[in-house]
Enzyme design. Structure first.
Site, short mmCIF file in Angstrom:
data_model
loop_
_atom_site.label_atom_id
_atom_site.label_comp_id
_atom_site.label_asym_id
_atom_site.label_seq_id
_atom_site.Cartn_x
_atom_site.Cartn_y
_atom_site.Cartn_z
N LYS A 105 0.80 -1.02 -0.13
CA LYS A 105 0.05 0.15 -0.09
C LYS A 105 0.92 1.18 -0.06
O LYS A 105 1.53 1.64 1.08
CB LYS A 105 -1.04 0.04 1.23
CG LYS A 105 -2.24 1.13 1.07
CD LYS A 105 -2.68 1.69 2.35
CE LYS A 105 -1.93 2.66 3.10
NZ LYS A 105 -1.98 3.82 2.26
N GLU A 111 10.44 1.08 10.02
CA GLU A 111 11.32 2.34 9.54
C GLU A 111 10.94 3.52 9.86
O GLU A 111 9.98 3.91 9.08
CB GLU A 111 11.80 2.15 8.10
CG GLU A 111 12.52 0.76 7.74
CD GLU A 111 14.07 0.65 8.21
OE1 GLU A 111 14.87 1.70 8.51
OE2 GLU A 111 14.62 -0.66 8.41
N CYS A 142 13.73 11.03 5.93
CA CYS A 142 13.69 10.62 7.21
C CYS A 142 15.12 10.59 8.04
O CYS A 142 15.50 10.78 9.19
CB CYS A 142 13.58 8.92 7.22
SG CYS A 142 14.62 7.99 6.21
N GLU A 186 10.13 15.85 14.94
CA GLU A 186 10.56 15.67 13.36
C GLU A 186 9.73 16.76 12.87
O GLU A 186 8.48 16.37 12.73
CB GLU A 186 10.21 14.33 12.97
CG GLU A 186 10.77 13.99 11.67
CD GLU A 186 10.35 12.60 11.22
OE1 GLU A 186 9.35 12.16 11.39
OE2 GLU A 186 11.25 11.98 10.33
#
Ligand code: NAD
Length: 506
Positions: free
Chosen positions: A190, A265, A299, A398
């Protein structure tokens, strides 16, 4: 900027206006399903829509993958047969580079130039790498137990659910797909609901390459709906997820039912440390790349730039001047260095940190604002903020955009403490000419990858993943072998052993 082209030109002939699911090598429109718009971040225009797969459609996809695993040819093929198809996938992806990079640009806003030269070649290389890898791993044999041979081999786990984010959709999803199928598994993947276009084109390539029915299936839709139905489906044996930390927690909870393996991850807030002995000009090149590459949405971005006080003035002056001079613009223009961020919501999230900076009295050195050349598009000016305290949300959250939080330090111990004072632990970037310092500080980093004096090179043989809230498990050659296969032990006697006999007279 004139890049608002007609839809047919934007999408080419290959992808329908509505992106359906892909099951058993055929596109399946979920009918009256919810339709979600796909925006081009360069203008905000709607360029396509996604037909959301509901729980029934997800069930159909998982059943197709289940059938292909339990009864189909794929897990039973020889390595050579599987390799041929993997190499074909690689070649066809390279042939379709123009299509794939155009579509990837349309839904991400990443510059088409970097997609065509880096992301797509890398995505196709994922298939080459794992095709080669499966030819080279071997099992083990033990003969220590007198009279017996013990063989340990590996066998695929089964049906995998693979869920990806929007910041590098095709590169990250194909990493999972290539590793998963190379070892003989089947999958349902997905993509993010924001970025389904390039992977829909990839599905056509899957069919053309001769991948058997049901080996690679795609569903589309929102995380809470389609993603949740996929991660919770009892027919799924293992789950590999790349995305945000909060979502990772939800995926892990879903995987607990049935004790399925997970690989997560997740997010990061990585330190980019510039030591007093760094080649400062080179470190500036690296730090700029570390935070602004991929429109700031990486990331492993070096989003906390930590600079030794002795070089801070020189570093800051040039870092800020270069940030101001970066060419922001149309991601389809080869001259553009930074394109828009992924969505209006995401831009709002990024710019909320400008308010945080103001409220905390941090010094905004440059940027911190939206950039709206034609009144449209989700652009953010490259931003650098000098922060006083690592406890600030600017250093702990983040932001995932072109937004650098900069701090200074006095000695190595302070740099190490600052770098490790984070709930994340994905990566660290060191800039120093002193090898001993690189080794010593590198060994102190609570992070999965430490890069010294280099941009983000990634050897697919190496393990990539995070400490702490940056994830669980690793991706890369051997890590994927361990994740996507189960070890099976078989024990054989060299000659029939004398068995103890129960009730021999009965
Ligand atoms: P996200 O967590 O919002 O979504 C990722 C995927 O999960 C999407 O496909 C989404 O639809 C799906 N999803 C969302 N909620 C779900 C749920 N409850 N159940 C099942 N699926 C669900 O992440 P994003 O915003 O798309 O991506 C950005 C994040 O990804 C950042 O935090 C970034 O650091 C991280 N990321 C990590 C890596 C890495 O390798 N560590 C690489 C790239 C991006």
């Amino acid at each position: 900027m004139s890049y608002l082209l007609p839809r047919s030109v934007l999408l080419g002939a290959h992808v329908p206006d509505t992106v359906p699911a892909f099951i058993d090598n055929a596109f399946v429109d979920p009918g009256a399903a919810v339709r979600l718009p796909v925006h081009y971040p360069g203008t905000g225009a709607v360029v396509a829509e996604v037909a959301e797969s509901d729980a029934d459609m997800v069930d159909r996809a998982v059943r197709a993958a289940r059938k292909a695993f339990d009864h189909g040819p794929w897990p039973r093929m020889t390595v050579e047969e599987r390799q041929k198809i993997l190499y074909r996938l690689q070649a066809l992806m390279l042939e379709a580079n123009d299509d794939l990079s155009r579509l990837e640009c349309l839904h991400t806003g990443i510059t088409q130039y970097s997609l065509g030269t880096r992301h797509i070649p890398r995505a196709s290389y994922n298939f080459q790498f794992f095709a080669e890898y499966i030819n080279h791993y071997s099992g083990r044999l033990y003969e220590q137990e007198d009279g017996y041979v013990t063989l340990i081999g590996r066998t695929p786990v089964g049906v995998a659910a693979l869920l990806g984010p929007w910041n590098a959709p095709i590169a990250l999803c194909t990493m999972k797909i290539a590793a998963c199928i190379a070892f003989g598994n089947t999958c349902v993947f997905k993509p993010s609901e924001q970025t389904p276009l390039s992977l829909a084109r990839f599905c056509e390539i899957v069919k053309e390459a001769g991948v058997p029915d049901g080996v690679i299936n795609m569903v589309n839709g929102r995380g809470q709906v389609t993603g949740n139905a996929l991660a919770s489906h009892p027919g799924v044996d293992l789950i590999s997820f790349t995305g945000g930390t909060k979502t990772g927690e939800a995926i892990m909870a879903a995987a607990a039912k049935g004790l399925r393996q997970v690989s997560l991850e997740l997010g990061g807030k990585s330190a980019s440390i510039v030591f007093a002995d760094a080649d400062v000009d080179y470190a500036i090149d690296g730090a700029l790349l570390g935070i602004y590459n991929n429109n700031g949405q990486q990331c492993f971005a070096g989003s906390r730039v930590i600079v030794h006080t002795s070089v801070a003035d020189r570093f800051l002056e040039r870092f800020v001047a270069r940030s101001k001079a970066i060419r922001l613009g149309d991601p389809q223009d080869p001259a553009t260095e930074i394109g828009p961020v992924a969505s209006e919501n995401h831009r709002r999230h990024i710019l909320s940190f400008t308010d945080t900076a103001r409220a905390e009295g941090a010094e905004i050195l440059t940027g911190g604002r939206a950039w709206e050349p034609g009144g449209s598009g989700y652009f953010v000016e490259p931003t650098a903020v000098l922060v006083k305290d690592n406890a600030s949300r600017l250093c702990q959250d983040e932001i995932f955009g072109p937004f650098a939080a900069i701090q200074t330090f006095e000695d190595d111990d302070e740099a190490i403490a600052l770098a490790n004072d984070s709930r994340f632990g994905l990566a660290a970037h060191l800039w120093t000419e002193n090898l001993e310092r690189a080794m010593r500080v590198g060994a102190e980093m609570r992070a999965g990858t430490v890069w010294t004096n280099t941009p983000t090179v990634r050897d697919l043989r190496s393990a990539f993943g995070g400490f702490k809230e940056s994830g669980i498990g690793r991706e890369g050659g051997q890590s994927c072998l361990h994740f996507y296969t189960e070890e099976r032990t078989q024990i054989l006697p060299r000659r029939r052993p004398q068995l103890k006999r129960f009730a021999p007279g009965a």
